[in-house]
Every structure is written in C-alpha cells, then in structure tokens.
Design an enzyme around this catalytic site. Structure first.
Site: not given
Length: 365
Positions: A13, A55, A261-262, A312, A316
């Site tokens: 991607c 993945g 975290c991812d 809010c 992130c």
C-alpha cells in the site's frame, strides 16, 4: 494488538507506515503460547480481548489460528474469550470463513472505497489492483454469516469523495464502519503528500454525517459518530485518539517484543519481551504508565483552553506537530462544531429513554 506475521504483508500500500520495518519471522509456538497465557492472566475481568493484525495475519495460515483457539480454551480458566481479526481480505477463502463463523471471530476488512479509489492505494506486490479480491472476501463473509466491519483509511484522494465512499461502504453487508485518517508527519513535522488535510478531513466527516443523520441513525454504526455521542452523554471515548490518556494498548511483534502502541513500534518505545517480562508486569511498568499519561500532561495550552477538549483531548500524539496541536485540529473542530446540535438532541432523547432514531423524523422536510 498481536502481529503474528509481524510486518510481513502481501500488499504494498502506498501509505503503509510498516514498509520500512524489518520483516520478522512468523510467531513460533512457544511465543504464541506465552502470549495467550499471559494475555488471559493479565485481565482482571471475565472477558478477554484478542486482536490479531499485521502486516497481514492470514500469512500465518489457518492452522496457526486453529492452534490459537486450542490454546485459548486451554488457558481460559472460565473467562470469555473474544477475537478480532484485521485483514486486507486477499487470502480469505471459504475455509477461513467457516473458521471465523464457527469460532465467533469478528473480522475487520480494509476497504478504501469503490475500485478506482481503493486500487490507487492498495495494490499487491506486483502492483496489480486488489479491489476485486476484497469484494470476493466480503461476499464470502456475508455468505457464511461472519460478523465483520469495514475499515477505511481516509487519504488525500478518497477524502474528496465522501458521500460516494460512504454510500458504497454501507451497501457491503455490514452496518459497522470505521474511518481512520491517514496522517503521517515527515521528519520536519509536515504532513506527507498522501495524508488527508485538516480541511478535507473536516469536510469528509461532516458530509458523511449529513447523510448518516438523515438516513442511517440506528441502521449504520460509524465508530467516530457513536463515540462522539457517547462523549456528549458523559462516557469516555471509544477511540484511543480521542481519549484523555493513551497507552496499555500494546503492539506485540512476532518475536515477543512489546511496544507502546501500533503507531509507536520504534526502539525508544520498546517495553520488553514476553519471554522475559510478563504482559501484566509490562502493563504496570513506569514506562507504560508514563506513556499513557503523557498524552494528557503534554497537552498544549491551545488544547487545554479549547471548548472541544472533552470531545478531542488533543487527538493522537502521533498526529501532533511541533506546536503540540494535531495536524487535523481544524478538521475535528469543524466536525465537532457542526454535529453539536444533532448530538445534543440525540443525547437528550436517550436521557428521556427514547431512541435517537427519532431525530431522523425531526429532520424530514
């Protein structure tokens, strides 16, 4: 969030932040058993959540996940086990669907809109389009009555087609939709060329909301809309990006390494390895606690004084620029301001033990 195939994937991607990560090997049985045992042991309640991602987790093969189920049953100790499986869908077969259905797994399918929008960004390793494969997977999931949701990454291109994307997604056989903004900052703290702009993000959300609030309340569930209504009703955000603090949603690599975290799978955010430190110990570690609290303690003065703060919470941390404000701030401001009158009505309907669906009747011409 367990990554049994680590960063290995059968797609390439354009916006994948994992492309530059080392391709670790598949999770071995020793690591898998340690993870399942520790994940169950670490949960204080009766429900235990497992999230499988990548993945691309299907690269591990279906027998790997049959072992997962066997181990979960072995160590469940009376607890209820829930599994979520995020996939690009390319390798989903009838056998996979039977497995998901028989074991009551929730499947997340990545779909970025109609073929012309999806295939611009999501191609296989040979550069060929993948939309038709995803649609085949969705058809199989529907046929086998597998619970699934759709995850759409909102990027610079499909953000310009909000209503078209939304109407397309809601026709795909599931009422559950998640929109995730693509926001990658370069080394100078500037959004990448592929990232959605703040203006486009706000326009996308308000456009989709306009359709949803008039046609789909109680029929289609858009995660951000549900979470925002919950916040208006006094509940914590369902989404980590809008939560007051973060952390404790760790990313587990195939070799047992645990990261904060991812979105923070980097050496400075490494917390340990489950072969040496249990998940329960990692969860209680000063580093994990500090990371979670840092979202709140590092909130900019602008955010602290913002009247939308409770909705809010500064977004992130990954999206925050050098001034400490989210690169998507203006988009969220627009969305929260625009939807406020509708959210208040739905909140009040719920308080009166009435259905928020009534709002659609009120909005009829």
């Amino acid at each position: 969030m367990a990554k049994p195939a680590s960063s290995r994937c059968n797609l390439k991607c354009r916006y994948c932040y994992y492309l530059d990560k080392p391709k670790n090997e598949e999770m071995d049985d020793v690591t898998l058993e340690a993870f399942i045992r520790q994940q169950i042991d670490a949960q204080p309640g009766k429900d235990v959540q497992f999230a499988w991602q990548g993945g691309e987790p299907t690269l591990c093969g279906i027998d790997f996940f049959r072992r997962v189920v066997t181990l979960q049953k072995r160590y469940a100790d009376g607890k209820r086990i829930h599994n979520a499986f995020q996939t690009n869908g390319i390798m989903i077969t009838d056998e996979w669907c039977r497995f998901f259905h028989d074991n009551d797994w929730l499947v997340g399918i990545s779909l970025d809109g109609p073929a012309d929008l999806h295939d611009t960004w999501r191609v296989n390793r040979s550069g060929k389009p993948t939309h038709f494969k995803v649609m085949e997977a969705i058809a199989r999931l529907v046929a086998h009555r597998v619970d699934f949701n759709l995850l759409t990454v909102v990027n610079r291109q499909n953000s310009q087609h909000a209503e078209r994307v939304y109407r397309y997604l809601r026709r795909q056989g599931t009422p559950f939709i998640q929109f995730i903004p693509l926001m990658e900052l370069d080394k100078n703290g500037e959004p990448s060329a592929e990232s959605v702009t703040a203006d486009a993000w706000g326009e996308f959300l308000t456009t989709v909301f306009d359709v949803w609030v008039r046609e789909d309340v109680g029929r289609t569930y858009v995660q951000l809309f549900d979470s925002t209504l919950g916040a208006w009703s006094g509940y914590p955000s369902q989404m980590c990006a809008q939560s007051e603090t973060c952390g404790h949603a760790f990313a587990l690599e195939a070799n047992g390494d645990v990261y904060q975290c991812d979105h923070f799978v980097y050496p400075q955010h490494w917390l340990g390895n489950i072969h040496h430190t249990t998940l329960a110990e990692i969860n209680r570690s000063p580093a994990a606690i500090a990371f979670g609290e840092n979202k709140k303690s590092s909130l900019s003065q602008v955010c602290q004084e913002c009247h939308m703060r409770q909705l809010c919470n500064g977004d992130c941390p990954k999206h925050r620029t050098a001034d400490g404000v989210s690169a998507l701030c203006e988009g969220y401001q627009r969305f929260f301001t625009y939807t406020a009158p509708y959210m208040k009505v739905m909140r009040d309907l719920i308080k009166q033990h009435r259905s928020p669906v009534e709002l659609m009747v009120m909005l009829q011409p």
